[in-house]
Design a protein around this motif. Sequence first.
Motif, mmCIF file in Angstrom:
data_model
loop_
_atom_site.group_PDB
_atom_site.id
_atom_site.type_symbol
_atom_site.label_atom_id
_atom_site.label_comp_id
_atom_site.label_asym_id
_atom_site.label_seq_id
_atom_site.Cartn_x
_atom_site.Cartn_y
_atom_site.Cartn_z
ATOM 1 N N ASN A 63 -79.943 -21.330 95.202
ATOM 2 C CA ASN A 63 -80.302 -19.905 95.712
ATOM 3 C C ASN A 63 -79.144 -18.999 95.116
ATOM 4 O O ASN A 63 -79.318 -17.869 95.113
ATOM 5 N N LYS A 64 -77.925 -19.601 95.141
ATOM 6 C CA LYS A 64 -76.778 -18.905 94.723
ATOM 7 C C LYS A 64 -76.380 -18.827 93.262
ATOM 8 O O LYS A 64 -76.102 -17.806 92.738
ATOM 9 N N GLN A 65 -77.206 -19.555 92.460
ATOM 10 C CA GLN A 65 -77.011 -19.784 90.960
ATOM 11 C C GLN A 65 -77.803 -18.680 90.360
ATOM 12 O O GLN A 65 -78.762 -18.152 90.827
ATOM 13 N N ASP A 81 -70.991 -25.927 91.516
ATOM 14 C CA ASP A 81 -70.256 -25.201 92.572
ATOM 15 C C ASP A 81 -68.828 -25.699 92.448
ATOM 16 O O ASP A 81 -68.551 -26.718 92.638
#
Length: 327
Positions: A63-65, A81
């Motif tokens: 979800n962060k990428q 990460d």
Amino acid sequence: MNTFQFKKEMSHNDVFDKIKDWISTPELQELIFSFGGDFRSDGTLVEQINELLVFSDVWDFRNKQKKDSHNAEKARWTIEDNQLNEKQRHLTLNAAKKLGLIGCSVPSQKKYDYVLVLGGARMSCLFRMQYAKEICDQNDDLANSIVGLAGMREVMESERSATDTYAPDAKTEFDLMKSALKKVFGSLKITDRQESISKNSNESWSLQGYFYDIPVILLAAPSGEPEKRRANTADTFTFFRERLNVGMGRNILLVTSQIYVPYQQLEAIRILGLPYGHSLETIGFPNEWLVGIQELQNPENYLQEIRSVIQSVGRLLDETDKRRGKL
């Protein structure tokens, strides 16, 4: 015994006991603490899982990428990460081994009604199909049939460097599975072909039957929510059961990648085991096959999939609570 191995006579409470043991593993608790979390050993299973679901957002690297530019998908193989420290990386790999995301590769039984080869991205279809054939060839009369399960999702540009090595013309995951079958088994005669192709690819499905020494069947499942999403693992299990009239109480071996063994085993228990009494076991092809080809063995990948297991447990608990509420 592999992670969450399920026998047909097992109950919900038996599965919950296995889950309690899994989340109480010291290696997992130490990992949680290293990320600033806590573990309530005095809470109920539902309370513990609910807290872990909230906490595990810290491990949601997908979800962060950035989204894949071609298909707006958050792809597992692009996860990276640089925020993890060396202690967290070490604890993650230790936990992955203890929790069954590393090391489950050998079937424990001598006979299965079905060997299910689970579809996936990049090299997954090829390696999983190759391993299914290998274990069947090494163990006489291991399976009555081999079934490849996939969906109709489009192949992403970010996986082409891998898929072009065995399926250069593939447009969908089902195409990857068909190419993998041909690469592993050679040209097999088609004995059955059924399909329904829709403008909305999420609604489309296909079945192709072949014959080797035993029947080999490839299935592309439709989505259970075609207006919202593509088919997921649970949809492929449901389609397999319904389309092949599997019945009750079968002995089933699932072949996947080792990192996904606990998650996909739990999903199989939720969809096939508890409702229909099928015995279930999940294994993964040797991790050595991935070296230099497909990066899915980094700490952040294992953290993402530990989170997926926790999410699967949450679904299982929620469905059980709803079912009991109707009794």
